[in-house]
Scaffold this motif. Structure first.
Motif, mmCIF file in Angstrom:
data_model
loop_
_atom_site.group_PDB
_atom_site.id
_atom_site.type_symbol
_atom_site.label_atom_id
_atom_site.label_comp_id
_atom_site.label_asym_id
_atom_site.label_seq_id
_atom_site.Cartn_x
_atom_site.Cartn_y
_atom_site.Cartn_z
ATOM 1 N N ARG A 283 -31.874 48.408 9.948
ATOM 2 C CA ARG A 283 -32.662 49.640 9.821
ATOM 3 C C ARG A 283 -32.378 50.288 8.469
ATOM 4 N NH1 ARG A 283 -35.360 53.549 12.925
ATOM 5 N NH2 ARG A 283 -35.053 55.707 12.220
ATOM 6 N N PRO A 284 -33.408 50.670 7.722
ATOM 7 C CA PRO A 284 -33.177 51.336 6.433
ATOM 8 C C PRO A 284 -32.645 52.749 6.622
ATOM 9 C CG PRO A 284 -35.526 51.269 6.938
ATOM 10 C CD PRO A 284 -34.834 50.454 8.005
ATOM 11 N N PHE A 285 -31.971 53.253 5.591
ATOM 12 C CA PHE A 285 -31.467 54.623 5.634
ATOM 13 C C PHE A 285 -32.587 55.647 5.486
ATOM 14 C CE2 PHE A 285 -27.017 53.298 4.193
ATOM 15 C CZ PHE A 285 -26.503 53.474 5.464
ATOM 16 N N TYR A 286 -33.709 55.209 4.946
ATOM 17 C CA TYR A 286 -34.802 56.156 4.760
ATOM 18 C C TYR A 286 -36.113 55.518 5.172
ATOM 19 C CZ TYR A 286 -38.169 59.346 2.707
ATOM 20 O OH TYR A 286 -39.207 60.217 2.533
ATOM 21 N N ILE A 287 -36.821 56.195 6.065
ATOM 22 C CA ILE A 287 -38.131 55.756 6.535
ATOM 23 C C ILE A 287 -39.152 56.785 6.048
ATOM 24 C CG2 ILE A 287 -39.547 55.416 8.603
ATOM 25 C CD1 ILE A 287 -36.975 54.458 10.002
ATOM 26 N N PRO A 288 -40.297 56.365 5.540
ATOM 27 C CA PRO A 288 -41.285 57.330 5.047
ATOM 28 C C PRO A 288 -41.547 58.424 6.067
ATOM 29 C CG PRO A 288 -41.979 55.109 4.519
ATOM 30 C CD PRO A 288 -40.758 54.976 5.372
ATOM 31 N N PRO A 289 -41.741 59.656 5.578
ATOM 32 C CA PRO A 289 -41.864 60.794 6.503
ATOM 33 C C PRO A 289 -43.086 60.695 7.400
ATOM 34 C CG PRO A 289 -42.486 61.422 4.276
ATOM 35 C CD PRO A 289 -41.895 60.054 4.186
ATOM 36 N N ARG A 290 -42.975 61.352 8.551
ATOM 37 C CA ARG A 290 -44.127 61.427 9.448
ATOM 38 C C ARG A 290 -45.270 62.166 8.751
ATOM 39 N NH1 ARG A 290 -41.501 62.980 15.272
ATOM 40 N NH2 ARG A 290 -39.380 62.340 14.831
#
Length: 532
Positions: free
Chosen positions: A436-443
């Motif tokens: 899992r990445p530390f940052y996922i594009p915002p909702r």
């Protein structure tokens, strides 16, 4: 004399404090220790866990050749480097007759899983345990009775408890940055090469300075552990393992020991332009310790100093003492503005405490760079109103500041991991946690849009107050203009990139521009990945 080769999949900065401490300590004990660093980011990880990092086979071949004459091979890694650790371990076990030991936080909290891959697992701090295991290998003695070193006997797991904590950190040698018996996977050389001063200079982190120029900084740590008990962090998980023992898990080095390390490193590498203390919260020290440190640092080092704080440890007197010694930047964890999420995260600070810390930094803006505040998103328990609470708090902080936004990761055996597991939120740990990445594009919703706007410095507070007014919040919540959010992010990032480029051009910092295009072309060259 036993020979140990340490493989360390590590972030690009090559700090690798754990293995550097092991190499230094084991060398001092008379062992032959070789270190091979495999730097690489985790920037290509995908939300669905489909991307699997792997090293090119030619690099694995070189690593095995370096380790061929070893008595033991150690692999130390963080959870997000699990796939790379498995690849290296499987290659060793398939092609060499050398036993493998896993270490690091992931192995400590998951010893049985680790034994599915390795011959041994070090559970706890490895300085004493590895020395005893190497001595047993060298003497041909029993290797299944070393405290803290788990193994298998007749297929059954041998639980040898925990490796002891180092009671006196000043008794350890400094992190080994000598370059002696140290190798690194260097993409520009297309393989593993000796870790020279030139390579170290190219890989040291570069951070902003008050002049606008990026400085090469040396990272170090002056403690082990952390005083906090955040539910998302794996440090409290390990701390709990040692609860009630004779040595407290949170320990720090003495000022003379830290200063001797800094003097030695700066004498060896005069290209270092700053010092970054990577302790989770440096301000947790007593004032008298910080006063002694500041006096010595100002006298013997005097370079720009960077460190981390928390709202509950940041104090005016401590801050002023360090600023006088050269402190120019502080980053601080906030994580959430929601009272409900604070309770779940086990973050005890209030809005008032966060605001007080932010004002301390803002009041000293003539001597400090703008701070960065850490925020965690994507917790499944977080409601729309919780996210708005975070935005409302951040909107009250004095500008300028930056936001370091991270997605929640259920690190194994943390309190939040156990909650999510009990609620059936985790199904495949390798894809949902390890990859899992530390940052996922915002909702694409209104709170996320407002949070994104906060990453820009020049939006007037009055406009932001209007955007947070109840009527406007209700309007955007009902309308949900996804098209606006989709358009805003690429336009905002293009504007941000253009502004950074213009600043670099105006300052003549062409190396920054060249570095950006190199990263763009390479796309994480140190590891060859695949879609799994």
């Amino acid at each position: 004399m036993a020979r140990l080769t340490l493989f360390s999949p590590t972030p690009p900065d090559l700090s690798a404090f754990g293995v550097r401490s092991l190499q230094a300590t084991l060398k001092a004990a008379g062992h032959d220790v070789r270190l091979v660093l495999f730097p690489g980011s985790i920037g290509l990880l995908q939300e669905d866990g489909s991307f699997v990092y792997r090293y090119p086979e030619r690099v694995v071949d070189q690593a095995l050749e370096l380790a061929r004459d070893s008595d033991l091979i150690g692999v130390s890694f963080f959870t997000n480097y699990y796939d790379r650790a498995v690849q290296l371990t499987e290659a060793v076990r398939a092609r060499l007759t050398v036993p493998v030991i896993w270490g690091g936080i992931h192995a400590t909290v998951r010893p049985v899983e680790a034994l599915n891959h390795a011959d041994f697992v070090c559970r706890g701090e490895g300085e004493t345990a590895l020395s005893q295991l190497l001595a047993a290998l060298d003497a041909g003695g029993a290797t299944d009775a070393v405290a803290g070193v788990w193994t298998r006997r007749a297929g059954a797991v041998v639980d040898n408890g925990l490796a002891p904590l180092v009671a006196d950190l000043d008794a350890l040698p400094f992190f080994d940055f000598s370059g002696v018996d140290q190798y690194v996977y260097a993409p520009e050389a297309r393989g593993i090469v000796p870790l020279t001063a030139d390579i170290l200079a190219r890989t040291l982190p570069r951070v902003p300075s008050r002049t606008g120029r990026l400085l090469r900084v040396y990272r170090t740590m002056t403690d082990r552990g952390c005083p906090h008990g955040c539910a998302y962090c794996n440090v409290p998980t390990v701390k709990e393992l040692f609860r009630g023992g004779p040595v407290p898990y949170f320990r720090n080095r003495g000022v003379p020991h830290v200063m001797a390390e800094l003097r030695a490193v700066l004498a060896r590498y005069p290209f270092i332009e700053g010092v970054q203390l990577f302790d989770d919260t440096f301000f947790s020290r007593r004032l008298d310790w910080l006063e002694a440190f500041a006096a010595a640092y100002k006298k013997d080092v005097g370079l720009p100093l960077y460190c981390q704080a928390s709202p509950t440890t940041l104090e005016a007197r401590k801050l002023d003492v360090l600023i006088d010694a050269g402190l120019c930047y502080v980053e601080m964890g906030i994580q959430t503005g929601s009272p409900a999420m604070r309770r779940r995260f086990r973050r005890p600070e209030t809005d008032d405490k966060v605001l007080a810390g932010a004002r301390l930094l803002h009041d000293r803006r003539d001597r400090l760079l703008p701070p960065d505040y850490h925020v965690i998103l994507d917790a499944p328990w977080e409601t729309f109103e919780d996210r708005l609470d975070t935005v409302r708090l951040l909107a009250r902080l004095p500008k300028p500041f930056g936001l370091a936004i991270a997605s929640l990761v259920y690190f194994p055996e943390t309190e939040l991991y156990r909650q999510a597991k009990a609620e059936g939120r985790i199904h495949d740990e390798e894809t949902e946690i390890y990859r899992r990445p530390f940052y996922i594009p915002p909702r694409r919703d209104y709170p996320s849009f407002l949070l994104y706007l906060l990453t820009f410095q020049r939006i007037p507070k009055a406009l932001y107050a209007a955007l947070l007014s109840p009527g406007v919040v209700r309007f955007f919540t009902r309308a949900n203009p996804v098209w606006l959010y989709r358009l805003a992010y690429p336009l905002g990032e293009a504007a941000r990139l253009a502004a950074k480029g213009a600043t670099a051009l105006a300052g003549g910092d062409f190396s920054r521009i060249i570095g950006y295009f190199r990263r763009l072309v390479r796309r994480d060259p140190v590891a060859a990945g695949r879609k799994g």
